[in-house]
Design a protein around this motif. Sequence first.
Motif, PDB file in Angstrom:
ATOM      1  N   ASN A  62       0.833  -1.211   0.000  1.00  0.00           N
ATOM      2  CA  ASN A  62       0.000   0.000   0.000  1.00  0.00           C
ATOM      3  C   ASN A  62       0.865   1.256   0.000  1.00  0.00           C
ATOM      4  O   ASN A  62       0.592   2.208  -0.730  1.00  0.00           O
ATOM      5  N   GLY A  63       1.901   1.252   0.840  1.00  0.00           N
ATOM      6  CA  GLY A  63       2.795   2.399   0.912  1.00  0.00           C
ATOM      7  C   GLY A  63       3.447   2.677  -0.434  1.00  0.00           C
ATOM      8  O   GLY A  63       3.499   3.821  -0.894  1.00  0.00           O
ATOM      9  N   LEU A  64       3.904   1.621  -1.077  1.00  0.00           N
ATOM     10  CA  LEU A  64       4.571   1.791  -2.375  1.00  0.00           C
ATOM     11  C   LEU A  64       3.588   2.306  -3.437  1.00  0.00           C
ATOM     12  O   LEU A  64       3.966   3.028  -4.348  1.00  0.00           O
ATOM     13  N   MET A  65       2.315   1.931  -3.283  1.00  0.00           N
ATOM     14  CA  MET A  65       1.302   2.347  -4.261  1.00  0.00           C
ATOM     15  C   MET A  65       0.659   3.689  -3.898  1.00  0.00           C
ATOM     16  O   MET A  65      -0.243   4.145  -4.607  1.00  0.00           O
ATOM     17  N   ASN A  66       1.085   4.281  -2.779  1.00  0.00           N
ATOM     18  CA  ASN A  66       0.435   5.497  -2.270  1.00  0.00           C
ATOM     19  C   ASN A  66      -1.053   5.291  -1.996  1.00  0.00           C
ATOM     20  O   ASN A  66      -1.856   6.199  -2.205  1.00  0.00           O
ATOM     21  N   ARG A  67      -1.418   4.103  -1.556  1.00  0.00           N
ATOM     22  CA  ARG A  67      -2.817   3.838  -1.232  1.00  0.00           C
ATOM     23  C   ARG A  67      -2.917   3.497   0.249  1.00  0.00           C
ATOM     24  O   ARG A  67      -2.008   2.873   0.804  1.00  0.00           O
ATOM     25  N   LYS A  68      -4.022   3.879   0.839  1.00  0.00           N
ATOM     26  CA  LYS A  68      -4.189   3.620   2.276  1.00  0.00           C
ATOM     27  C   LYS A  68      -4.507   2.155   2.540  1.00  0.00           C
ATOM     28  O   LYS A  68      -3.938   1.518   3.407  1.00  0.00           O
ATOM     29  N   SER A  69      -5.449   1.629   1.785  1.00  0.00           N
ATOM     30  CA  SER A  69      -5.905   0.281   2.112  1.00  0.00           C
ATOM     31  C   SER A  69      -6.358  -0.503   0.886  1.00  0.00           C
ATOM     32  O   SER A  69      -7.318  -1.252   0.945  1.00  0.00           O
ATOM     33  N   TYR A  70      -5.663  -0.289  -0.219  1.00  0.00           N
ATOM     34  CA  TYR A  70      -6.031  -1.044  -1.422  1.00  0.00           C
ATOM     35  C   TYR A  70      -5.696  -2.528  -1.222  1.00  0.00           C
ATOM     36  O   TYR A  70      -6.522  -3.391  -1.482  1.00  0.00           O
ATOM     37  N   ALA A  71      -4.484  -2.791  -0.747  1.00  0.00           N
ATOM     38  CA  ALA A  71      -4.146  -4.171  -0.366  1.00  0.00           C
ATOM     39  C   ALA A  71      -4.735  -4.402   1.015  1.00  0.00           C
ATOM     40  O   ALA A  71      -4.572  -3.575   1.904  1.00  0.00           O
ATOM     41  N   ARG A  72      -5.422  -5.516   1.204  1.00  0.00           N
ATOM     42  CA  ARG A  72      -6.133  -5.769   2.461  1.00  0.00           C
ATOM     43  C   ARG A  72      -5.160  -5.973   3.614  1.00  0.00           C
ATOM     44  O   ARG A  72      -4.227  -6.772   3.532  1.00  0.00           O
ATOM     45  N   ILE A  73      -5.404  -5.235   4.670  1.00  0.00           N
ATOM     46  CA  ILE A  73      -4.593  -5.330   5.882  1.00  0.00           C
ATOM     47  C   ILE A  73      -5.510  -5.758   7.000  1.00  0.00           C
ATOM     48  O   ILE A  73      -6.669  -5.395   7.005  1.00  0.00           O
ATOM     49  N   SER A  74      -4.981  -6.486   7.940  1.00  0.00           N
ATOM     50  CA  SER A  74      -5.867  -6.855   9.024  1.00  0.00           C
ATOM     51  C   SER A  74      -5.116  -7.070  10.308  1.00  0.00           C
ATOM     52  O   SER A  74      -3.916  -7.351  10.319  1.00  0.00           O
ATOM     53  N   ALA A  75      -5.832  -6.937  11.382  1.00  0.00           N
ATOM     54  CA  ALA A  75      -5.252  -7.224  12.697  1.00  0.00           C
ATOM     55  C   ALA A  75      -5.129  -8.735  12.860  1.00  0.00           C
ATOM     56  O   ALA A  75      -4.404  -9.220  13.716  1.00  0.00           O
ATOM     57  N   THR A  76      -5.845  -9.482  12.052  1.00  0.00           N
ATOM     58  CA  THR A  76      -5.781 -10.941  12.123  1.00  0.00           C
ATOM     59  C   THR A  76      -4.705 -11.442  11.179  1.00  0.00           C
ATOM     60  O   THR A  76      -4.845 -11.307   9.975  1.00  0.00           O
ATOM     61  N   PRO A  77      -3.646 -12.022  11.705  1.00  0.00           N
ATOM     62  CA  PRO A  77      -2.606 -12.532  10.824  1.00  0.00           C
ATOM     63  C   PRO A  77      -3.146 -13.629   9.913  1.00  0.00           C
ATOM     64  O   PRO A  77      -4.109 -14.314  10.264  1.00  0.00           O
ATOM     65  N   GLY A  78      -2.528 -13.754   8.781  1.00  0.00           N
ATOM     66  CA  GLY A  78      -2.961 -14.783   7.846  1.00  0.00           C
ATOM     67  C   GLY A  78      -4.019 -14.268   6.900  1.00  0.00           C
ATOM     68  O   GLY A  78      -4.717 -15.013   6.239  1.00  0.00           O
ATOM     69  N   LYS A  79      -4.108 -12.959   6.799  1.00  0.00           N
ATOM     70  CA  LYS A  79      -5.128 -12.334   5.955  1.00  0.00           C
ATOM     71  C   LYS A  79      -4.910 -12.668   4.473  1.00  0.00           C
ATOM     72  O   LYS A  79      -5.839 -13.043   3.781  1.00  0.00           O
ATOM     73  N   THR A  80      -3.702 -12.498   4.035  1.00  0.00           N
ATOM     74  CA  THR A  80      -3.419 -12.735   2.622  1.00  0.00           C
ATOM     75  C   THR A  80      -3.127 -14.217   2.429  1.00  0.00           C
ATOM     76  O   THR A  80      -2.065 -14.697   2.787  1.00  0.00           O
ATOM     77  N   GLN A  81      -4.099 -14.929   1.896  1.00  0.00           N
ATOM     78  CA  GLN A  81      -3.914 -16.373   1.706  1.00  0.00           C
ATOM     79  C   GLN A  81      -3.854 -16.736   0.239  1.00  0.00           C
ATOM     80  O   GLN A  81      -3.978 -17.892  -0.144  1.00  0.00           O
ATOM     81  N   THR A  82      -3.692 -15.725  -0.556  1.00  0.00           N
ATOM     82  CA  THR A  82      -3.623 -15.931  -2.001  1.00  0.00           C
ATOM     83  C   THR A  82      -2.398 -15.178  -2.499  1.00  0.00           C
ATOM     84  O   THR A  82      -1.816 -14.386  -1.762  1.00  0.00           O
ATOM     85  N   ILE A  83      -2.021 -15.416  -3.741  1.00  0.00           N
ATOM     86  CA  ILE A  83      -0.956 -14.616  -4.347  1.00  0.00           C
ATOM     87  C   ILE A  83      -1.644 -13.493  -5.120  1.00  0.00           C
ATOM     88  O   ILE A  83      -2.430 -13.754  -6.028  1.00  0.00           O
ATOM     89  N   ASN A  84      -1.381 -12.260  -4.695  1.00  0.00           N
ATOM     90  CA  ASN A  84      -2.074 -11.110  -5.284  1.00  0.00           C
ATOM     91  C   ASN A  84      -1.122 -10.306  -6.161  1.00  0.00           C
ATOM     92  O   ASN A  84      -0.071  -9.871  -5.693  1.00  0.00           O
ATOM     93  N   TYR A  85      -1.533 -10.090  -7.394  1.00  0.00           N
ATOM     94  CA  TYR A  85      -0.703  -9.355  -8.352  1.00  0.00           C
ATOM     95  C   TYR A  85      -1.269  -7.954  -8.550  1.00  0.00           C
ATOM     96  O   TYR A  85      -2.364  -7.791  -9.084  1.00  0.00           O
ATOM     97  N   TYR A  86      -0.489  -6.962  -8.125  1.00  0.00           N
ATOM     98  CA  TYR A  86      -0.894  -5.572  -8.318  1.00  0.00           C
ATOM     99  C   TYR A  86      -0.169  -5.007  -9.536  1.00  0.00           C
ATOM    100  O   TYR A  86       1.055  -4.893  -9.542  1.00  0.00           O
TER     101      TYR A  86
END
Length: 195
Positions: free
Chosen positions: A41-65
């Motif tokens: 998100n920081g690199l993209m200048n976006r606040k929350s485009y990539a999903r962030i969460s307090a729960t670890p294990g949020k990203t369970q897929t390979i995401n291509y931006y």
Amino acid sequence: MIIKNVDLETVCGITSKLPENTLPEVAFAGKSNVGKSSLINGLMNRKSYARISATPGKTQTINYYNINQELYLVDLPGYGYAKVSEQEKQRWGKMVERYLHGSKQLKAVFLLIDIRHDPSANDKMMYDWIVSQGYYPIIIATKLDKIKRSQKDKQIKAVRNGLGLVPGTAVIPFSSVTKQGKDEIWELIEHCIYS
Ligand SMILES: Nc1nc2c(ncn2[C@@H]2O[C@H](COP(=O)(O)OP(=O)(O)OP(=O)(O)O)[C@@H](O)[C@H]2O)c(=O)[nH]1
Ligand SMILES: [Mg+2]
């Protein structure tokens, strides 16, 4: 890098086929909760485009931006979160393995380590494993804002020693709160994809 547009173009699950991209890719690996999505998100200048969460294990897929139709930032699923089952850990490992092994456009791998802690056995394993796949990962020491300035050098040294880094390996401190380190990371990305 001037960000003109970003697009979460592909989300790859456990069984999906990896996309055959023609644009260069750079990937971000690291344990759950270390700050991969926040960095992207920081690199993209976006606040929350990539999903962030307090729960670890949020990203369970390979995401291509897709960035500016120029390159992909690839968010890899995090490893080593204690609360998921052994079976789930293995699935993630397989997925990351398949990606590192199979992606033809992968130009650089960034490995994220929390600057506050000595690298874990999982971090070390991941580092060695990326190296064994023929990549020299660039290390990003995340959550820089959470330590005192006076601790920075000591913590970076601990990351270096803990991972047993090959001499010359870059370790870049980064904070997604202050964005410190962002320009340096973009410079490295651009260097990797255009050389
Ligand atoms: N203070 C601070 N918090 C951060 C930083 N980076 C990430 N965080 C926080 O750490 C938590 C996890 O961040 P994520 O970016 O979702 O971590 P991730 O590596 O993508 O996690 P998974 O998707 O579970 O693998 C969130 O609560 C973030 O707000 C940072 O630089 N500073
Ligand atoms: Mg994530």
